[in-house]
Design a protein around this motif. Structure first.
Motif: not given
Length: 350
Positions: A170-182, A227-235, A323-330
């Motif tokens: 790897l040259k670089g790593l991106v961990i997006s919207n994911m915790m390290s413990s379920l 839940h989904y409209q508030h925390h998965v995709l905030r729309m 929110s969870h897919i922030s590439q859209y709502d931020d």
């Protein structure tokens, strides 16, 4: 006479300015032409699409990839969530990466809509998916001089697991919207997000989960509204991007339910990913790492900020309105930070 000399001087400077400006446009056009040039590429026939053969314990299958652009030092492989979702959730990358000259590769993991979909559940393990990513890397010619791995949600988990085993590639790593413990993710959902709902709604959801009545249409209805409209995709649902709806339409429930369970509100008790925890191993990640969290995510943004400090060479990107897919709502904050990270690593500024 002085006025004439002054006039000629101004015209000369203007001409030089135009010449330099034209030169800059020529350079930009050259970069653009190179970025979009498919000639002499083995994926030219289908405009960047390749079905890559993957060897598994159950035989050979094929996974779908599509490469966009050319850049010898910045190539980003996109790992989608789910498991069992699709690359379509990243369609908005088309609006940002090309103008920055960043090459990127869409990829549907085995079992997802555009790839082969075997039914053998023994294939749905973390280790086999890690091996699949490694085979895709080799097939695409990615290496430590150009390979950025981006993963979101389940894709972020897979990206972490890949880094634990293959970070030398790897040259670089991106961990997006994911915790390290379920376990911590479930705790956050139950103790922080759940109580934000009306009490009667939260209790009804918990009762359905306790009785495992997941086929009850009321369950999905409650999650979608509260839940989904508030925390998965905030729309509002009617405003959700077509690409996201297409991703949901194309999900493979056989993979999703087997590994993740029945909802985004937690991991179902018998799902194979339940109990996954890599908190203690983050310190072993040496490669430059960007961790992305969001203010309204299903995942705890404080935990993800902590992750960025646990890895040896980390940076945290916070999307306050996302929110969870922030590439859209931020979107602006998300892409500005992501692009800066890729370019900083590429230029040795990280």
């Amino acid at each position: 006479m002085k006025k004439i000399i002054l006039l000629f001087t101004c015209l000369s400077l203007f001409a030089q300015s135009c010449s330099h400006e034209g030169h800059r446009h020529d350079e930009h056009d050259h970069v653009t032409d190179s970025y979009l040039d498919f000639s002499n590429r083995d994926d030219q026939f289908e405009g960047g699409i390749r079905m890559i053969p993957i060897q598994t314990p159950k035989g050979e299958f094929r996974v779908w990839t599509k490469r966009v652009g050319n850049n010898p030092t910045m190539k980003v492989l996109l790992l989608h969530g789910g498991p069992g979702m699709t690359h379509e959730v990243y369609s908005c990358f088309d609006g940002y990466f090309p103008s920055e000259g960043i090459e990127y590769i869409y990829y549907d993991q085995l079992g997802s809509y555009y790839s082969d979909q075997p039914e053998d559940q023994s294939l749905w393990t973390i280790d086999r998916f890690v091996d699949e990513v490694e085979q895709v890397r080799k097939a695409l010619g990615l290496n430590k001089d150009n390979f950025f791995l981006y993963g979101q949600s389940w894709g972020g988990m897979l990206a972490m697991e890949y880094a634990f085993k293959h970070q030398d590639n790897l040259k670089g790593l991106v961990i997006s919207n994911m915790m390290s413990s379920l376990d911590e993710y479930e705790k956050y959902a139950k103790e922080v997000l759940g109580p934000q709902m009306p009490e009667e709604v939260f209790q009804e959801i918990l009762k359905i989960e306790e009785t495992e009545d997941f086929d009850n249409p009321r369950y999905e209805e409650l999650l979608m509204e509260h839940h989904y409209q508030h925390h998965v995709l905030r729309m509002p649902l009617e405003d959700w991007p077509e690409a996201v709806l297409r991703t949901l339409k194309h999900v493979n429930p056989n993979v999703y339910v087997y590994m993740q369970g029945h909802s985004e509100f937690g991991i179902t008790a018998n799902a194979t990913l339940k109990g996954w925890d890599r908190r203690a191993d983050l310190k072993n990640i040496q490669v430059p790492t960007l961790v992305i969290g969001a203010g309204h995510d299903t995942m705890d943004p404080k935990h993800m900020e902590w992750m960025s400090k646990e890895v040896q060479n980390g940076r945290y990107l916070f999307c306050p309105d996302g929110s969870h897919i922030s590439q859209y709502d931020d979107q602006k904050v998300f892409f500005e930070g992501l692009i800066r990270f890729v370019k900083d690593v590429d230029q040795g500024k990280f």
